[in-house]
Write a protein that holds these residues in place. Sequence first.
Motif, PDB file in Angstrom:
ATOM      1  N   VAL A  54     -22.997   7.383  16.398  1.00 48.56           N
ATOM      2  CA  VAL A  54     -23.914   8.511  16.525  1.00 48.56           C
ATOM      3  C   VAL A  54     -25.205   8.238  15.771  1.00 48.56           C
ATOM      4  N   GLU A  55     -25.088   7.659  14.589  1.00 48.53           N
ATOM      5  CA  GLU A  55     -26.290   7.329  13.817  1.00 48.53           C
ATOM      6  C   GLU A  55     -27.149   6.306  14.563  1.00 48.53           C
ATOM      7  N   ASP A  92     -22.702  18.033  15.504  1.00 50.13           N
ATOM      8  CA  ASP A  92     -24.070  18.245  15.033  1.00 50.13           C
ATOM      9  C   ASP A  92     -25.113  17.625  15.957  1.00 50.13           C
ATOM     10  N   TYR A  93     -24.660  16.914  16.965  1.00 48.34           N
ATOM     11  CA  TYR A  93     -25.584  16.238  17.895  1.00 48.34           C
ATOM     12  C   TYR A  93     -25.126  16.497  19.335  1.00 48.34           C
ATOM     13  N   SER A 121     -13.162   7.509  12.631  1.00 51.02           N
ATOM     14  CA  SER A 121     -14.225   8.364  12.117  1.00 51.02           C
ATOM     15  C   SER A 121     -15.427   7.546  11.631  1.00 51.02           C
ATOM     16  N   THR A 122     -15.184   6.432  10.960  1.00 52.05           N
ATOM     17  CA  THR A 122     -16.290   5.606  10.467  1.00 52.05           C
ATOM     18  C   THR A 122     -17.093   5.030  11.627  1.00 52.05           C
ATOM     19  N   GLU A 149     -19.123   7.828  13.427  1.00 52.57           N
ATOM     20  CA  GLU A 149     -20.317   8.208  12.681  1.00 52.57           C
ATOM     21  C   GLU A 149     -21.411   7.159  12.830  1.00 52.57           C
ATOM     22  N   ARG A 165     -15.517  15.273  16.757  1.00 52.02           N
ATOM     23  CA  ARG A 165     -15.864  15.967  15.514  1.00 52.02           C
ATOM     24  C   ARG A 165     -17.236  15.537  15.014  1.00 52.02           C
ATOM     25  N   THR A 166     -17.528  14.257  15.114  1.00 49.48           N
ATOM     26  CA  THR A 166     -18.810  13.745  14.639  1.00 49.48           C
ATOM     27  C   THR A 166     -19.959  14.282  15.474  1.00 49.48           C
ATOM     28  N   ARG A 167     -19.720  14.457  16.749  1.00 51.04           N
ATOM     29  CA  ARG A 167     -20.764  14.824  17.694  1.00 51.04           C
ATOM     30  C   ARG A 167     -21.188  16.300  17.592  1.00 51.04           C
ATOM     31  N   SER A 216     -12.079  11.238  17.150  1.00 50.23           N
ATOM     32  CA  SER A 216     -12.991  11.154  16.005  1.00 50.23           C
ATOM     33  C   SER A 216     -14.422  11.475  16.420  1.00 50.23           C
TER      34      SER A 216
END
Length: 442
Positions: A240-241, A276-277, A233-234, A237, A272-274, A269
């Motif tokens: 993506v950033e 929003d993008y 997850s880290t 994130e 889930r992070t993606r 992981s």
Amino acid sequence: MTGKRRTSTRSTFLPRSFRFTRSVRATALSAGALAACVSLAVGCGVVPGITGGSGDDPIVVMTWAPEGTSATNKPGMPAFALAYARWVNANGGLNGRKLKVLTCNDHNDTVSAAACARRAVKEHAVAVVGSYSQHSDAFFPHLEGAGIPYIGGYGVTNAEFTSPLSYPVNGGQPSLLAGLGKELGATCGPVSLVRPDTIAGDTLPPMLNAGLTAGGHAKAKDQRAPEDATEYSTQAEAAVENVTGDSAGDGKGCVVTALGDRTATFMDSFRRTREDYPDVRTGTVLGSVDQTVINAAGAASGPFEGAYVTGWYPVTSDPAWAPMKKVISEEAFSDTRIDPTDTGVQTTWIAYTVFRQAVESLDGGEVTADSVRGALDDGLKVTTGGLTPTLRWEFTDQLASIGFPRLVNADVTLQAVQKGRLVAAKKGFVDVTKTLEKADVD
């Protein structure tokens, strides 16, 4: 960077060092080293130069790969090698002689890799065929000391492209990443590379960046990750950033993963992070992903949809794979370890195709490590039914200038995930030789 930086464990893909200078290797081992025994099950070395045999004795070869480890595993490779031997022997053998395949688990460690090589020497193997190991420094000295050729490794170590006894059938991870970067350079905003946090992983960015630069793109942002983590997850994130924080990307950046068997874990992981993008795309290489990984990630609704994937060979639906599938159907239909979409299994098939043609070129003569190596060194041209270009091993290849004298096949295929299926994105092969020549490896 997260987690403890590992410096002694090799990555899934490339060797501990990637200096791109041709290594100078000893051509013989000491008698003491060759006589070192690990166990009765593994065997110990014998005096080099006596491998092989003639007459009605079986032709002995070995295939090895890691199985049951916490990193990359390739159980399908030795399993397919055994199936191939059954098929060959049921159809008259090689020049009328039976083929005997020894298998070995290298456990993803140097001790076991060396033990596998010593067993190949002891049991008079004339070649190691279609194998995977990250520990070339442990196994090549034993093979070189006995003159045993290494045919069709997976392309995971520098030595596979430098040792005079190595006969690679593909361009390894350097070709895949260079080809992927070249394609993404024309279609992506900012690019982030998620790769193993090891010294070996440090060598991956120059290959991708060589392709990106060839495509007129800026270099990728480097995102390190543990190669044996249970969640990412880290790292997801951060990746993506990396590709959305730049306004020039407009949220349409690309995340490239090169984590081998851990790519599926990373994508859990990343998915889930993606959320929003949605415009962030992914790219990867075969060996890190196949159809089963795409399915597990959600198929058409998952993060791989629209992704570019570079491979060494045509898509599995290509008719050129029909002979391999016939072997699996006839000799290993119920063996769940053997997946025709697995690039390891495919590489083993091509490697045995090379070996078979080398043996047949001897016209019934003695089959030894020396004679097989001699056939390959004397300019034998091997055809693979369209799965690769015609293969021929010489030290005069263009890539010798950057330390890859044995890399004779820099062709890659471009594939894409469309409607949840891995399909060909372009017809035929793309030669990335020129791209690799410009790699910034200093």
